[in-house]
Design a protein around this motif. Structure first.
Motif, short mmCIF file in Angstrom:
data_model
loop_
_atom_site.label_atom_id
_atom_site.label_comp_id
_atom_site.label_asym_id
_atom_site.label_seq_id
_atom_site.Cartn_x
_atom_site.Cartn_y
_atom_site.Cartn_z
N ARG A 185 9.78 124.46 -38.93
CA ARG A 185 8.74 124.71 -39.92
C ARG A 185 8.13 125.93 -39.48
NH1 ARG A 185 3.43 124.48 -37.75
NH2 ARG A 185 2.51 124.41 -39.86
N HIS A 186 7.52 126.71 -40.12
CA HIS A 186 7.14 127.92 -40.01
C HIS A 186 5.51 127.78 -39.64
CE1 HIS A 186 10.37 130.55 -41.25
NE2 HIS A 186 10.66 129.69 -42.43
N ALA A 187 5.09 128.21 -38.67
CA ALA A 187 3.53 128.22 -38.17
C ALA A 187 2.81 129.02 -39.02
CB ALA A 187 3.46 128.66 -36.92
N ARG A 188 1.55 128.49 -39.47
CA ARG A 188 0.56 129.30 -40.24
C ARG A 188 0.10 130.50 -39.39
NH1 ARG A 188 -1.17 125.76 -44.31
NH2 ARG A 188 0.42 124.47 -44.75
N GLU B 83 -6.33 125.73 -34.98
CA GLU B 83 -5.46 125.11 -33.71
C GLU B 83 -5.20 126.43 -32.75
OE1 GLU B 83 -3.14 123.63 -31.06
OE2 GLU B 83 -4.48 122.45 -32.53
N GLN C 211 -2.90 126.54 -30.44
CA GLN C 211 -1.37 126.70 -30.34
C GLN C 211 -0.89 126.71 -31.74
OE1 GLN C 211 -0.48 125.55 -25.90
NE2 GLN C 211 -1.28 123.75 -26.74
N GLN C 212 0.33 126.24 -31.63
CA GLN C 212 1.26 125.90 -32.99
C GLN C 212 1.02 124.27 -33.05
OE1 GLN C 212 5.29 126.68 -34.02
NE2 GLN C 212 5.40 128.26 -32.68
N TYR D 168 2.33 121.52 -30.55
CA TYR D 168 2.86 121.76 -29.53
C TYR D 168 1.91 121.45 -28.29
CZ TYR D 168 4.48 125.32 -25.81
OH TYR D 168 5.12 126.05 -24.97
N ARG E 40 3.42 117.97 -37.36
CA ARG E 40 3.92 119.01 -37.95
C ARG E 40 3.99 118.81 -39.40
NH1 ARG E 40 6.33 122.87 -34.61
NH2 ARG E 40 8.49 123.00 -35.61
N ASP F 149 2.02 120.34 -42.87
CA ASP F 149 2.74 121.15 -43.91
C ASP F 149 2.37 120.46 -45.19
OD1 ASP F 149 3.74 123.19 -42.52
OD2 ASP F 149 5.58 122.26 -42.45
N GLU G 64 -3.30 128.81 -37.09
CA GLU G 64 -2.55 128.44 -35.81
C GLU G 64 -2.40 129.42 -35.05
OE1 GLU G 64 1.11 125.65 -36.17
OE2 GLU G 64 0.93 126.21 -38.28
N ASN G 65 -2.52 129.27 -33.50
CA ASN G 65 -2.46 130.10 -32.45
C ASN G 65 -3.72 130.98 -32.44
OD1 ASN G 65 0.29 129.87 -31.35
ND2 ASN G 65 1.01 130.55 -33.44
#
Length: 439
Positions: free
Chosen positions: A23-26, A66, A68-69, A72, A196, A200, A210-211
């Motif tokens: 998936r692509h992290a936001r 979040e 981190q991702q 994770y 995850r 989504d 995220e991150n």
């Protein structure tokens, strides 16, 4: 003002995370964002709370943060047991007070129902199976625990099957254990893939960042959450970040980030699967709380989880990971001599938010600050249930489950440092030694 004293920093070895569907992290947040609701922590609890707030307040913008991702951190690092039964490790029979146990049973069933619905509605590929679980023992004291747990299940009227040593290889392949208590209601799943997938498929009025590591929380007419590249301004804040809540000054000296560790093999070959025998997928929890948890996954990997450390910072430490990896090799080869030295593809650690009295926190922490914290090792079900119920309560709804959670006195106080770290790690080391062959 609450200044963060520690930030998430997990190791990069989690097999569940690396094997989950891509998936692509936001994107991380930058700038200034205002919202009525901000939820801090996008694990099981935070995802459930944000989803339910969005449904209860469809005209409001909900922000979910979040560090981190998604997947994770801790929610993607457990063993994937969505347990239905009360699991009070502080009680001799794992059940404790029957009235409390029945309420915990209702909470867990409530969570399981939501997870099944979400997985079906959003077609989340998380290996969800209703395989139940085995609680297995090899030492005499472990056998005594199974008998005590059996008596507790009788009190609750819950189904189970006692399986003796001669029949266990048909179930598990290994002949290591002397007895197991099988209960059918536990769901097994791939935890990182589930969170995850949920991330989504959030409602349209939830914005996930995220991150994004919050470094400071300021309270005034509004609540301001600051980070390196900007800030959030909220009317209401929900803390769903477990032990990291204490690093912002909430519930100081009450939450315990206890790390446990896991290793996962490469997929077994067809010849190795035949050599092992038993069912194609299963999960084992130990009779001794300091023993070894095992999974055989649908993609034919074996997971072994044991070893503990108290990391007061909530961050991974390599020395504990290295020590655990050595124990995993010993524990694996002891249980699976027919597969001895099968290599591990992944080894990782992850934190559980524990309390000394095995109680969680639910409700109001400060003006316009609310929390669902400290799942005591039952993050999948307890986090899902309490996150949802916290949002319902903030929407003015209250049922027997909410009343039960609000009535809890919450986590009790810990001794001060450095006595706390010294005492907890000594207790963890002693417990692991005392577990004997269960480890």
């Amino acid at each position: 003002m609450y200044r963060n004293t520690s930030t998430p920093a997990d190791d990069d070895g989690c097999g569940w995370f690396h094997l989950s569907p891509p998936r692509h992290a936001r994107p991380a947040h930058s700038g200034r964002t205002k919202a009525r609701w901000v939820v801090l922590g996008a694990g099981f609890t935070g995802l459930a709370a944000a989803r339910q707030l969005a449904l209860k307040f469809p005209q409001d913008e909900i922000v979910l943060i979040e560090g981190q991702q998604v997947g994770y951190g801790a929610s993607g690092r457990n063993s994937g047991f969505a347990i239905d039964l009360p699991h009070d490790i502080g009680a001799p029979d794992y059940i404790g007070d029957p009235a409390t146990a029945r309420m915990n049973l209702k909470l867990n069933h409530f969570a399981q129902s939501m997870i099944r619905t979400w997985v079906a509605d959003y077609s989340i590929d998380c290996q969800l199976r209703s395989d139940g679980k085995y609680q297995a023992a090899v030492e005499d004291k472990g056998l005594a625990v199974l008998q005590a747990y059996r008596s507790g299940l009788d009190k609750l009227g819950q189904p189970y099957e006692m399986i003796d040593a001669r029949d266990l290889p048909e179930h598990l392949g290994t002949s290591f254990y002397r007895q197991a208590l099988y209960t059918p209601g536990t769901m097994l799943l791939q935890p990182a893939a589930l969170v995850r997938g949920l991330a989504d498929n959030l409602p349209a009025n939830v914005s996930l960042y995220e991150n994004t590591v919050i470094t400071r929380i300021e309270q005034g007419d509004k609540i301001t959450l600051l980070h390196a590249d900007g800030e959030f301004v909220a009317d209401e804040l929900l803390l769903c970040n477990n032990a990291f809540a204490s690093h912002f000054g909430f519930l100081p000296g009450r939450l315990l980030p206890v790390f446990t560790y896991a290793s996962m093999t490469r997929p077994l070959t067809e010849e190795e699967q035949a050599r092992l025998g038993g069912k194609q997928a299963w999960g084992i929890i130990p009779a001794d709380p300091f023993g070894t948890t095992l999974r055989r996954t649908p993609d034919q990997r074996l997971l072994v989880r044991n070893s503990f450390s108290f990391n007061a910072s909530g961050q991974a430490q390599q020395r504990f990971l290295d020590r655990a990896a050595r124990q995993h090799r010993t524990s694996f080869d002891r249980r699976f001599p027919m597969l001895a030295n099968t290599p591990f593809d992944y080894t990782w650690g992850g934190s559980m938010c524990m309390s000394r009295n095995h109680l969680s926190y639910f409700g109001s922490l400060a003006p316009n600050v609310y929390a669902a914290l400290c799942c005591n090792g039952l993050g999948i079900t307890r986090g899902t249930a309490t996150g949802t119920l916290l949002a319902n309560w903030l929407a003015g709804e209250q049922d027997e489950l909410t009343a039960f959670l609000l009535s809890s006195p919450g986590p009790n106080r810990n001794p001060p440092e450095p006595l706390l770290s010294l005492g907890v790690n000594l207790n963890l080391n002693w417990g692991q030694r005392r577990a004997g062959l269960e480890a």
